[in-house]
Write a protein that holds these residues in place. Structure first.
Motif, PDB file in Angstrom:
ATOM      1  N   SER A 117       0.803  -1.228   0.000  1.00 40.15           N
ATOM      2  CA  SER A 117       0.000   0.000   0.000  1.00 40.15           C
ATOM      3  C   SER A 117       0.833   1.273   0.000  1.00 40.15           C
ATOM      4  O   SER A 117       0.384   2.318  -0.482  1.00 40.15           O
ATOM      5  CB  SER A 117      -0.935   0.001   1.215  1.00 40.15           C
ATOM      6  N   LEU A 118       2.053   1.212   0.534  1.00 43.24           N
ATOM      7  CA  LEU A 118       2.938   2.382   0.527  1.00 43.24           C
ATOM      8  C   LEU A 118       4.059   2.241  -0.500  1.00 43.24           C
ATOM      9  O   LEU A 118       4.784   3.203  -0.750  1.00 43.24           O
ATOM     10  CB  LEU A 118       3.544   2.601   1.914  1.00 43.24           C
ATOM     11  N   ASN A 136       1.022   1.211  -4.524  1.00 39.83           N
ATOM     12  CA  ASN A 136       0.669   2.633  -4.523  1.00 39.83           C
ATOM     13  C   ASN A 136       1.393   3.381  -5.635  1.00 39.83           C
ATOM     14  O   ASN A 136       0.833   4.310  -6.242  1.00 39.83           O
ATOM     15  CB  ASN A 136       0.994   3.259  -3.162  1.00 39.83           C
ATOM     16  N   ARG A 164      -0.627   5.468  -8.562  1.00 42.76           N
ATOM     17  CA  ARG A 164      -0.441   6.889  -8.846  1.00 42.76           C
ATOM     18  C   ARG A 164       0.105   7.153 -10.245  1.00 42.76           C
ATOM     19  O   ARG A 164      -0.154   8.211 -10.822  1.00 42.76           O
ATOM     20  CB  ARG A 164       0.488   7.520  -7.794  1.00 42.76           C
ATOM     21  N   SER A 208      -2.172  -5.247  -2.453  1.00 43.28           N
ATOM     22  CA  SER A 208      -2.284  -4.469  -3.694  1.00 43.28           C
ATOM     23  C   SER A 208      -3.746  -4.283  -4.077  1.00 43.28           C
ATOM     24  O   SER A 208      -4.177  -3.189  -4.459  1.00 43.28           O
ATOM     25  CB  SER A 208      -1.542  -5.180  -4.831  1.00 43.28           C
ATOM     26  N   THR A 219      -5.320  -1.823  -1.788  1.00 51.15           N
ATOM     27  CA  THR A 219      -4.829  -0.479  -2.066  1.00 51.15           C
ATOM     28  C   THR A 219      -5.649   0.181  -3.163  1.00 51.15           C
ATOM     29  O   THR A 219      -5.886   1.398  -3.145  1.00 51.15           O
ATOM     30  CB  THR A 219      -3.342  -0.524  -2.479  1.00 51.15           C
ATOM     31  N   LYS A 268      -5.247   9.204  -3.834  1.00 55.17           N
ATOM     32  CA  LYS A 268      -4.572   7.924  -4.055  1.00 55.17           C
ATOM     33  C   LYS A 268      -3.425   7.726  -3.076  1.00 55.17           C
ATOM     34  O   LYS A 268      -3.246   6.636  -2.518  1.00 55.17           O
ATOM     35  CB  LYS A 268      -4.062   7.831  -5.497  1.00 55.17           C
ATOM     36  N   ARG A 269      -2.677   8.764  -2.851  1.00 54.61           N
ATOM     37  CA  ARG A 269      -1.556   8.670  -1.912  1.00 54.61           C
ATOM     38  C   ARG A 269      -2.083   8.419  -0.499  1.00 54.61           C
ATOM     39  O   ARG A 269      -1.561   7.584   0.241  1.00 54.61           O
ATOM     40  CB  ARG A 269      -0.739   9.955  -1.952  1.00 54.61           C
ATOM     41  N   SER A 306      -4.960   7.075   0.403  1.00 55.01           N
ATOM     42  CA  SER A 306      -5.576   5.756   0.566  1.00 55.01           C
ATOM     43  C   SER A 306      -4.527   4.704   0.894  1.00 55.01           C
ATOM     44  O   SER A 306      -4.795   3.744   1.625  1.00 55.01           O
ATOM     45  CB  SER A 306      -6.342   5.365  -0.698  1.00 55.01           C
ATOM     46  N   GLY A 307      -3.319   4.886   0.359  1.00 56.58           N
ATOM     47  CA  GLY A 307      -2.239   3.946   0.652  1.00 56.58           C
ATOM     48  C   GLY A 307      -1.898   3.924   2.132  1.00 56.58           C
ATOM     49  O   GLY A 307      -1.604   2.870   2.700  1.00 56.58           O
TER      50      GLY A 307
END
Length: 484
Positions: free
Chosen positions: A82-83, A87, A91, A138, A141, A370-371, A373-374
């Motif tokens: 997710s990070l 992610n 993005r 994933s 995410t 989007k960032r 949500s990660g």
């Protein structure tokens, strides 16, 4: 069918406004149904994990603490996805490619799990679970934020809770399967364990096929520019502040970490709790009781989603989170059916917490959606931290208590209380409630749909802000589009 299977584009610019900014309910039905299948998949995988946790303790003669390595491997992979890789793909490319990537990793991990189960390699199976966790991380995410942004914003909490209800159904199916397959012959636990290999092989085949379906399906891409438009229209956007100052997001992430950790710990220890506190309960019966508790969990999501149609989601969130604390506390001291019933009710009220934190936490993020949500999905990593603490606490009570796992339920109670802080802020702190309520009452996608649609205003083209990140702001882009 021609509209379903057509030209595919796997890279989308977040600097562009699209029709997806004002999707109607009808336009969002097909992609939402497709994404909902994913929720069943990882609910099933999560349910398998809870059942296998106890089975490995019996088959391999390992401690509760060591068996929690399954949860640590599974949920420990989430922040990496997710990070990290998921992610980044989200993005730079969009939702569809992340769906396909997550399914691919899920399939690969399932194939690796097959020989590990056959040869009873706990370490190898943990490695396979880590890969599966990356795949499911994933998918989460992309899928969780996608459900909140694909369609009218006012129904975001309802959409994600309905979809997550199918996650709950998956968690019911897995323990039922476990009770009749994994524990069907307690005289030969090894042979029962071998039966699990066919389940993972079937999962691998199915997810690879589903990845192909996703590739050919037209999935509306909701860009950060679209989310910035929604934030401006509701007058509740906070994306004019630097990302580091999105305090509501980080509070939601903290709450997600604490809550998910508690939820995973309770489910992972449920069979241990049942066999220790309820006389005459064996592992198979414990798995059946877990299936019943997960049934309450799934039912709670359907009930919560229905209530949100008539009551503000934040109110439902407050009641459900409070009830989790109220009912987990007695399970520490109660035994037999009384203690089991407390966990049943706790799981019912756990049901809407995770998806509602996602939906509320993303409110007003605009171009940071989007960032952000990660980060919220990374909070799932609490599932890698809290279960080992619970099992270590239970192991420390061996010989001191007749029900060590029951005493250890004080661990998830503490984490529920920590997560409750976000619930209180969402309902009683104006800086939180203003943003949440503004999105709950907006008419975007409900009335005058696509009234500000850039495609409609330009005869089919999509307006792009070539200067985003290099001088112009997202709000300036929308203003420019309105003048066209």
């Amino acid at each position: 069918m021609g509209k379903i299977f057509k030209r595919n584009v796997l890279k989308h610019s977040d600097k562009q406004r699209t029709r997806a900014a004002e999707l109607t309910l009808r336009e969002s039905i097909y992609p939402l149904c497709l994404v909902t299948i994913l929720f069943f998949l990882w609910g099933f995988s999560y349910g398998l994990l809870d059942t296998l946790n106890k089975h490995f303790q019996v088959t391999l003669n390992i401690t509760r603490t060591r068996s929690s390595g399954l949860q640590a491997a599974y949920f420990g992979a989430y922040p990496l996805a997710s990070l990290g890789h998921a992610n980044w793909l989200l993005r730079h490319y969009g939702y569809k490619i992340v769906f396909i990537w997550g399914l691919f990793l899920y399939g690969v991990g399932s194939l690796i799990a097959w020989p590990c189960i056959l040869y009873r390699s706990f370490g190898g199976f943990c490695a396979a679970i880590f890969i599966i966790g990356n795949g499911l991380g994933s998918l989460e995410t992309a899928a969780n934020p996608y459900l909140t942004v694909c369609g009218p914003p006012k129904y975001a909490e309802i959409r994600i809770n309905l979809a997550q209800a199918f996650n709950g159904i998956g968690t019911v199916v897995a323990p039922v399967l476990g009770s009749y397959v994994f524990f069907k012959d307690t005289a030969d636990n090894v042979e029962s364990l071998k039966n699990v290999q066919w389940v993972y092989l079937a999962i691998a085949c199915f997810v690879f096929l589903l990845a192909v379906v996703f590739y050919f399906s037209p999935i509306p891409e909701v860009t950060d520019a679209d989310m910035a438009f929604q934030a401006q229209e509701t007058s509740a956007g906070t994306d004019h502040k630097p990302f580091i100052k999105q305090w509501r997001l980080f509070h939601a992430t903290f709450a997600q970490f604490c809550y998910t950790g508690a939820q995973v710990a309770i489910a992972g220890a449920f069979i241990n709790y049942a066999t220790e506190t309820r006389p005459g309960t064996d592992n198979a019966t414990g798995a059946q009781l877990l299936a019943g508790a997960q049934g309450c969990f799934a039912f709670g999501r359907f009930v919560g989603a229905a209530l949100m149609k008539f009551v503000k989601p934040r109110y439902i969130f407050l009641v459900y989170m409070t009830m989790c604390i109220v009912f987990i506390a007695p399970s520490i001291t109660q035994r037999g059916n009384a203690g089991i019933s407390m966990l049943f009710v706790t799981l019912f009220f756990e049901s809407i917490i995770f998806p509602t934190i996602v939906a509320l936490g993303m409110r007003g993020l605009g171009k940071y959606s989007k960032r952000g949500s990660g980060f919220i999905v990374a909070g799932v990593s609490g599932g890698a931290v809290v279960p080992p603490i619970l099992f270590a606490a239970a192991d420390s009570q061996d010989g001191k208590s007749d029900a060590p796992t029951a005493v250890a339920m004080s661990v998830p109670l503490a984490f529920f209380i920590a997560a409750w802080s976000y619930t209180l802020c969402v309902n009683f702190v104006p800086a939180y409630t203003k943003v949440v309520d503004s999105f709950s009452t907006t008419k975007i996608g409900v009335e005058n749909a696509h009234a500000h649609d850039p495609e409609a205003q330009t005869g089919g083209g999509v307006l792009a802000d070539e200067k985003i990140g290099g001088g112009a702001t997202q709000n300036e882009t929308v203003d420019t589009e309105r003048k066209v």
